[in-house]
Design a protein around this motif. Structure first.
Motif, mmCIF file in Angstrom:
data_model
loop_
_atom_site.group_PDB
_atom_site.id
_atom_site.type_symbol
_atom_site.label_atom_id
_atom_site.label_comp_id
_atom_site.label_asym_id
_atom_site.label_seq_id
_atom_site.Cartn_x
_atom_site.Cartn_y
_atom_site.Cartn_z
ATOM 1 N N PRO A 130 0.803 -1.142 0.031
ATOM 2 C CA PRO A 130 -0.023 -0.242 0.023
ATOM 3 C C PRO A 130 0.867 1.305 0.120
ATOM 4 O O PRO A 130 2.011 1.435 0.625
ATOM 5 N N SER A 131 0.240 2.275 -0.613
ATOM 6 C CA SER A 131 0.943 3.569 -0.774
ATOM 7 C C SER A 131 0.657 4.452 0.538
ATOM 8 O O SER A 131 1.345 5.429 1.154
ATOM 9 N N PHE A 132 -0.442 4.031 1.185
ATOM 10 C CA PHE A 132 -0.845 5.020 2.251
ATOM 11 C C PHE A 132 -1.175 4.226 3.625
ATOM 12 O O PHE A 132 -1.703 3.015 3.466
ATOM 13 N N THR A 133 -1.243 4.738 4.747
ATOM 14 C CA THR A 133 -1.159 4.056 6.125
ATOM 15 C C THR A 133 -1.990 5.197 6.831
ATOM 16 O O THR A 133 -1.958 6.429 6.870
ATOM 17 N N ARG A 134 -2.925 4.542 7.597
ATOM 18 C CA ARG A 134 -3.665 5.256 8.512
ATOM 19 C C ARG A 134 -3.072 5.201 10.079
ATOM 20 O O ARG A 134 -3.897 5.530 10.977
ATOM 21 N N ALA A 135 -1.832 5.046 10.368
ATOM 22 C CA ALA A 135 -1.223 4.860 11.607
ATOM 23 C C ALA A 135 -1.231 6.007 12.163
ATOM 24 O O ALA A 135 -1.214 6.114 13.449
ATOM 25 N N HIS A 136 -1.321 7.345 11.549
ATOM 26 C CA HIS A 136 -1.178 8.565 12.159
ATOM 27 C C HIS A 136 -2.433 9.440 12.120
ATOM 28 O O HIS A 136 -2.113 10.668 12.515
ATOM 29 N N ILE A 137 -3.329 9.008 11.725
ATOM 30 C CA ILE A 137 -4.524 9.686 11.380
ATOM 31 C C ILE A 137 -5.103 10.492 12.671
ATOM 32 O O ILE A 137 -5.734 11.350 12.601
ATOM 33 N N PHE A 138 -4.810 9.892 13.960
ATOM 34 C CA PHE A 138 -5.339 10.438 15.086
ATOM 35 C C PHE A 138 -4.168 11.471 15.846
ATOM 36 O O PHE A 138 -4.533 11.504 17.076
ATOM 37 N N GLN B 289 -3.274 16.236 12.847
ATOM 38 C CA GLN B 289 -4.420 15.885 11.869
ATOM 39 C C GLN B 289 -5.890 15.815 12.536
ATOM 40 O O GLN B 289 -6.542 16.250 11.593
ATOM 41 N N GLN B 290 -6.039 15.803 13.724
ATOM 42 C CA GLN B 290 -7.285 15.961 14.243
ATOM 43 C C GLN B 290 -7.642 17.220 14.169
ATOM 44 O O GLN B 290 -8.726 17.691 14.108
ATOM 45 N N SER B 291 -6.686 18.177 14.162
ATOM 46 C CA SER B 291 -6.967 19.763 14.091
ATOM 47 C C SER B 291 -7.718 20.114 12.693
ATOM 48 O O SER B 291 -8.454 20.824 12.281
ATOM 49 N N VAL B 292 -6.918 19.451 11.580
ATOM 50 C CA VAL B 292 -7.193 19.654 10.386
ATOM 51 C C VAL B 292 -8.723 18.996 10.219
ATOM 52 O O VAL B 292 -9.401 19.649 9.313
ATOM 53 N N THR C 21 -8.738 8.217 4.753
ATOM 54 C CA THR C 21 -7.938 7.245 4.026
ATOM 55 C C THR C 21 -6.302 7.312 4.265
ATOM 56 O O THR C 21 -5.465 6.495 3.729
ATOM 57 N N GLY C 22 -5.955 8.317 5.070
ATOM 58 C CA GLY C 22 -4.412 8.279 5.214
ATOM 59 C C GLY C 22 -3.671 8.995 4.301
ATOM 60 O O GLY C 22 -2.454 9.489 4.225
ATOM 61 N N VAL C 23 -4.479 9.754 3.270
ATOM 62 C CA VAL C 23 -3.699 10.488 2.269
ATOM 63 C C VAL C 23 -3.124 11.683 2.745
ATOM 64 O O VAL C 23 -2.128 12.222 2.448
ATOM 65 N N LEU C 24 -4.272 12.434 3.561
ATOM 66 C CA LEU C 24 -3.691 13.591 4.261
ATOM 67 C C LEU C 24 -2.337 13.543 5.049
ATOM 68 O O LEU C 24 -1.367 14.255 5.079
ATOM 69 N N SER C 25 -2.127 12.405 5.545
ATOM 70 C CA SER C 25 -1.037 12.178 6.557
ATOM 71 C C SER C 25 0.090 12.238 5.463
ATOM 72 O O SER C 25 1.173 12.662 5.797
ATOM 73 N N SER C 26 -0.116 11.300 4.353
ATOM 74 C CA SER C 26 1.087 11.161 3.608
ATOM 75 C C SER C 26 1.565 12.499 2.890
ATOM 76 O O SER C 26 2.737 12.673 2.404
ATOM 77 N N VAL C 27 0.631 12.914 2.455
ATOM 78 C CA VAL C 27 0.896 14.466 1.821
ATOM 79 C C VAL C 27 1.410 15.363 2.483
ATOM 80 O O VAL C 27 2.494 16.195 1.962
#
Length: 292
Positions: free
Chosen positions: A8-16, A20-23, A88-94
């Protein structure tokens, strides 16, 4: 990256993470605020009267273009893109955990080629078939292009992130995302965006050339770039360059602009627009047929 790999290109490991919660919180607040204002505007007495009249006639009169309403619609869409990209973890990756492959000559060459093709397409070729109807230059055009470029590319990458949950080879994930992207963009732009959000700007006879020489090269090249290197941040950057070019040269209006579709008589006929219309032997705007 190996196109046959299912990594996978994206991970949800850091979305919390708090950042990122502020965004997410800001995007959610923007979405509900804009939605409330849109509903409040659509239920105003003048709109209700217009709707009642339209029910008694055939065909109904066209809805007037409103720059403030266009911005509300766009911000609602932008905030949804950010919310989806967070999930989807995209925000984290970008933005929060970007990654770059080794700076090899092929990677650097591909990167430069993408930016050059996008710049030539949207800053040189695209304006040839674009008219402004005397809309003034404004920093809002750049701001809108920035938000739109980021949001739409986040949405496309979110499609990718959802599809890769099936654990397909990378080339199949790319193929499915490409088809979804094409279907979504063509219908979204034609049936909603270019009616309710974007002001009149196209010379209809030039649209096929915009597709052939601007949009298709952009999609094929930059999407292949992402598939090959998985560099989501630079992919988003290419699309920001593209969309800022288009919103700048169409002179996207500020939220307080009095511009209307179709343009009023005094809004038509700048030297630049007349020259382009004469070159293409036309004197109409793309949406004129919808009003007859």
């Amino acid at each position: 990256m190996d196109w046959s790999s299912s990594e996978p290109s994206f991970t949800r490991a850091h979305i919390f993470d708090p950042s990122q919660q502020s965004v997410l919180a800001l995007s959610s607040l923007t979405f509900f605020t804009c939605l409330f204002l849109k509903l409040r505007t659509s239920s105003s007495p003048s709109t209700s009267k217009h709707l009642s009249a339209s029910l008694m006639s055939s065909p109904p009169p066209p809805s007037p273009y409103s720059a403030s309403s266009a911005w509300l619609s766009a911000l609602t869409f932008f905030s949804l893109c950010f919310i989806l990209s967070w999930s989807t973890g995209v925000l984290s990756s970008v933005f929060f955990h970007p990654s770059l492959p080794p700076l090899t000559p092929p990677f650097l060459t591909f990167t430069i080629t993408c930016f050059v093709v996008v710049f030539l397409g949207y800053w040189i070729i695209w304006p040839i078939g674009t008219v402004t109807y005397n809309r003034p230059t404004s920093p809002y055009s750049i701001l809108f292009g920035l938000l739109d470029g980021v949001s739409e590319s986040l949405l496309i990458l979110s499609f990718w992130s959802l599809i890769e949950l099936i654990n397909l080879p990378r080339y199949l994930t790319a193929s499915i995302t490409f088809l979804i992207q094409g279907g979504f963009k063509s219908n979204w732009d034609l049936k909603y965006w270019n009616i309710h959000v974007a002001p009149a700007h196209n010379i209809e006879e030039w649209n096929k050339w915009k597709v052939c020489f601007v949009h298709v090269p952009n999609v094929l090249l930059t999407f292949s770039y992402f598939v090959t290197y998985g560099c989501s941040s630079l992919y988003v950057a290419t699309q920001v360059v593209a969309v800022i070019g288009s919103t700048w040269f169409m002179r996207f209006p500020s939220p307080r602009s009095g511009y209307k579709n179709p343009p009023e008589e005094e809004q038509v006929g700048t030297y630049e627009d007349k020259g382009r219309a004469k070159f293409w032997k036309v004197d109409h705007w793309e949406g004129e047929a919808q009003l007859k």
